[in-house]
Design an enzyme around this catalytic site. Structure first.
Site, PDB file in Angstrom:
ATOM      1  N   SER A  74       0.838  -1.192   0.000  1.00  0.00           N
ATOM      2  CA  SER A  74       0.000   0.000   0.000  1.00  0.00           C
ATOM      3  C   SER A  74       0.875   1.244   0.000  1.00  0.00           C
ATOM      4  O   SER A  74       1.876   1.293   0.723  1.00  0.00           O
ATOM      5  CB  SER A  74      -0.905   0.002   1.238  1.00  0.00           C
ATOM      6  OG  SER A  74      -1.458   1.295   1.428  1.00  0.00           O
ATOM      7  N   SER A 134     -11.334   1.471   6.042  1.00  0.00           N
ATOM      8  CA  SER A 134     -11.207   0.010   6.158  1.00  0.00           C
ATOM      9  C   SER A 134     -12.177  -0.687   5.207  1.00  0.00           C
ATOM     10  O   SER A 134     -11.789  -1.611   4.478  1.00  0.00           O
ATOM     11  CB  SER A 134     -11.418  -0.449   7.603  1.00  0.00           C
ATOM     12  OG  SER A 134     -12.687  -0.061   8.091  1.00  0.00           O
ATOM     13  N   ASP A 183     -20.809   0.089   6.725  1.00  0.00           N
ATOM     14  CA  ASP A 183     -19.728   0.630   5.903  1.00  0.00           C
ATOM     15  C   ASP A 183     -19.589  -0.117   4.577  1.00  0.00           C
ATOM     16  O   ASP A 183     -19.438   0.478   3.511  1.00  0.00           O
ATOM     17  CB  ASP A 183     -18.393   0.542   6.651  1.00  0.00           C
ATOM     18  CG  ASP A 183     -18.437   1.265   7.989  1.00  0.00           C
ATOM     19  OD1 ASP A 183     -19.430   1.965   8.249  1.00  0.00           O
ATOM     20  OD2 ASP A 183     -17.471   1.114   8.762  1.00  0.00           O
TER      21      ASP A 183
HETATM   22  P1  ADP Z   1     -11.630   4.033   9.282  1.00  0.00           P
HETATM   23  O1  ADP Z   1     -12.289   2.861   8.643  1.00  0.00           O
HETATM   24  O2  ADP Z   1     -12.584   4.939   9.959  1.00  0.00           O
HETATM   25  O3  ADP Z   1     -10.731   4.787   8.369  1.00  0.00           O
HETATM   26  P2  ADP Z   1     -10.429   1.930  10.803  1.00  0.00           P
HETATM   27  O4  ADP Z   1      -9.598   1.913  12.041  1.00  0.00           O
HETATM   28  O5  ADP Z   1     -11.653   1.127  10.754  1.00  0.00           O
HETATM   29  O6  ADP Z   1     -10.712   3.468  10.458  1.00  0.00           O
HETATM   30  O7  ADP Z   1      -9.527   1.454   9.589  1.00  0.00           O
HETATM   31  C1  ADP Z   1      -8.258   2.020   9.368  1.00  0.00           C
HETATM   32  C2  ADP Z   1      -7.260   0.903   9.128  1.00  0.00           C
HETATM   33  O8  ADP Z   1      -7.543   0.261   7.852  1.00  0.00           O
HETATM   34  C3  ADP Z   1      -5.840   1.399   8.982  1.00  0.00           C
HETATM   35  O9  ADP Z   1      -5.221   1.501  10.241  1.00  0.00           O
HETATM   36  C4  ADP Z   1      -5.215   0.305   8.129  1.00  0.00           C
HETATM   37  O10 ADP Z   1      -4.908  -0.826   8.905  1.00  0.00           O
HETATM   38  C5  ADP Z   1      -6.355  -0.072   7.194  1.00  0.00           C
HETATM   39  N1  ADP Z   1      -6.311   0.704   5.939  1.00  0.00           N
HETATM   40  C6  ADP Z   1      -7.274   1.525   5.488  1.00  0.00           C
HETATM   41  N2  ADP Z   1      -6.923   2.075   4.299  1.00  0.00           N
HETATM   42  C7  ADP Z   1      -5.713   1.590   3.987  1.00  0.00           C
HETATM   43  C8  ADP Z   1      -4.819   1.788   2.890  1.00  0.00           C
HETATM   44  N3  ADP Z   1      -5.092   2.614   1.886  1.00  0.00           N
HETATM   45  N4  ADP Z   1      -3.652   1.102   2.914  1.00  0.00           N
HETATM   46  C9  ADP Z   1      -3.368   0.274   3.940  1.00  0.00           C
HETATM   47  N5  ADP Z   1      -4.159   0.060   4.995  1.00  0.00           N
HETATM   48  C10 ADP Z   1      -5.321   0.709   5.038  1.00  0.00           C
HETATM   49 MG    MG Z   2     -13.385   1.332   9.612  1.00  0.00          MG
END
Ligand code: ADP
Ligand code: MG
Length: 394
Positions: A74, A134, A183
């Protein structure tokens, strides 16, 4: 990261894939983050919620493999994560890779034939801002898997619902986050210029027109960038309180409580804290119904009032707000917003406000100034429109 166009991200994620994995991806798929307009902490209570998909999306450049191995990288994370599909578990691969691996694991568990993948991810959804990066990640990968393994699940609402269920299972079981289903449904099912009314008891969905532009207004999102510890434990504690109340009342979920019978139900509950949790859930579900009616009759002022009431209920009864969310919403209101509320699970994340297009800039500036005055991390505000679902981009 925020203001790149979709075309730019598709091109850059494609070249990142080539640099990392040494060949061209078969394609690029993307899925949106979301904001929930109203109906917070209702999904796991069999209730109603009303998300829109954001123009901000997570992109996955992908190619299939035939050796059962998943390799993922990523732009938002360091290194390449590699795991054999047979080894995927709540412990493996762990970290952010579990959101991706979990999707393939769950598709397989559902009897679908999927093999390994190389996946390169890039996103314009801020991570951890309550805008569901996420689910955007899971759904982009699910969309890629559907096409690359000929599962043919993107072409129909039923197929998309099945993919959403797999993504929920991935997040619950492999990533270990006990979230409800809003979501992933938003990311796979929302449409342009519409909110998605989601009945989390029946699974039924309905698209409700949502176009503030026509009325000269915009939806302003403010990522508070607040970070609070113990968030996961608090979320689980709220779920537990709701389940305990349902058990005490002898019902399946809190959805079964009719708003007219709320006071009688509350009297039968033993603890004041649980009573307040239940009051939030039942009144919040009712506010979703009222908001849909208000949207259908173009009554923006009423939606603003419902936003404000939702925020007060989340702050006082459900106790999931925080200083940053209270300050952002109060400032938006005092600067002329029709209404403002926290969105997402709480304890940080983002707030949304309905403001006239002409005022958006000034409201964003006022929120930033208020945060500076309190010595808080600078927030990030941007306007959004209701956008389209997970799809193939190239
Ligand atoms: P939200 O869904 O509100 O953004 P969450 O804690 O549910 O917060 O999800 C965030 C987590 O999802 C990050 O800490 C990471 O582990 C993963 N994640 C989300 N987007 C990416 C991305 N583009 N690349 C890598 N990991 C990601
Ligand atoms: Mg989330």
């Amino acid at each position: 990261m925020s203001d790149r166009t979709p075309g730019e991200v598709v091109r850059s994620v494609t070249s990142a894939f080539e640099r990392t994995f040494g060949g061209a991806p078969t394609g690029v798929w993307s899925a949106p983050g979301r904001v929930n307009l109203i109906g917070e902490h209702t999904d796991y209570n069999g209730g109603l919620c009303l998300p829109i998909a954001l123009p901000r999306r997570t992109y996955a450049a992908a190619a299939r493999r035939d050796d059962g191995v998943l390799r993922i990288a990523s732009v938002q994370q360091d290194g390449v994560v590699e795991v054999a599909l047979d080894d995927v578990s709540p412990e493996l691969p762990g970290g952010w890779g579990s959101y991706v691996a979990g999707v393939l694991w769950s598709l397989r568990r559902d009897g679908l034939s999927v093999d390994g993948l190389d996946v390169l991810v890039d996103s314009t959804v801020p991570l951890g801002a309550g805008l569901s990066s996420s689910a955007a990640l899971e759904c982009a990968v699910a969309a890629a898997a559907s096409d690359l393994f000929d599962l043919d699940l993107l072409g129909s609402p039923e197929g998309r619902e099945r993919l959403a269920a797999r993504c929920v299972e991935a997040e619950n079981v492999i990533a270990g986050a006990p979230t409800g289903g809003m979501d992933q449904s938003a990311s796979l099912l929302c449409e342009d210029a519409a909110a998605l009314l989601l009945d989390c008891r029946s699974g039924e969905t309905r698209h409700v027109p949502f176009d503030l532009d026509a009325a000269g207004h915009v939806l302003l999102v403010t990522d508070t960038r607040a970070e609070h510890a113990l968030v996961d434990g608090q979320y689980a504690a709220r779920r537990d309180a709701c389940e305990q109340a349902a058990r005490e009342l002898g019902i399946e979920t809190l959805r079964e409580i009719d708003p007219a019978g709320l006071d009688a139900a509350l009297e039968r509950l033993g603890s004041d804290e649980v009573r307040r949790r239940v009051r939030h859930v039942v009144t919040e579900i009712e506010r979703v119904t009222l908001a849909v009616a208000a949207l259908e009759s173009d009554d923006l002022e009423e939606i603003g009032r419902l936003f404000d009431a939702s925020h007060a209920s989340l702050r006082d009864d459900y106790e999931v707000s925080c200083e940053e969310l209270d300050l952002a919403t109060a400032t938006a209101r005092s600067e002329g917003a029709l209404g403002a509320r926290m969105t997402g699970g709480g304890f940080g994340g983002s707030c949304i406000a309905i403001v006239s297009a002409a005022d958006a800039e000034a409201v964003a500036t006022a929120i930033a100034t208020a945060f500076r005055g309190e010595g808080l991390t600078a927030p990030v505000s941007f306007t959004v429109t209701a956008s389209g679902p997970a799809a193939r981009d190239s």
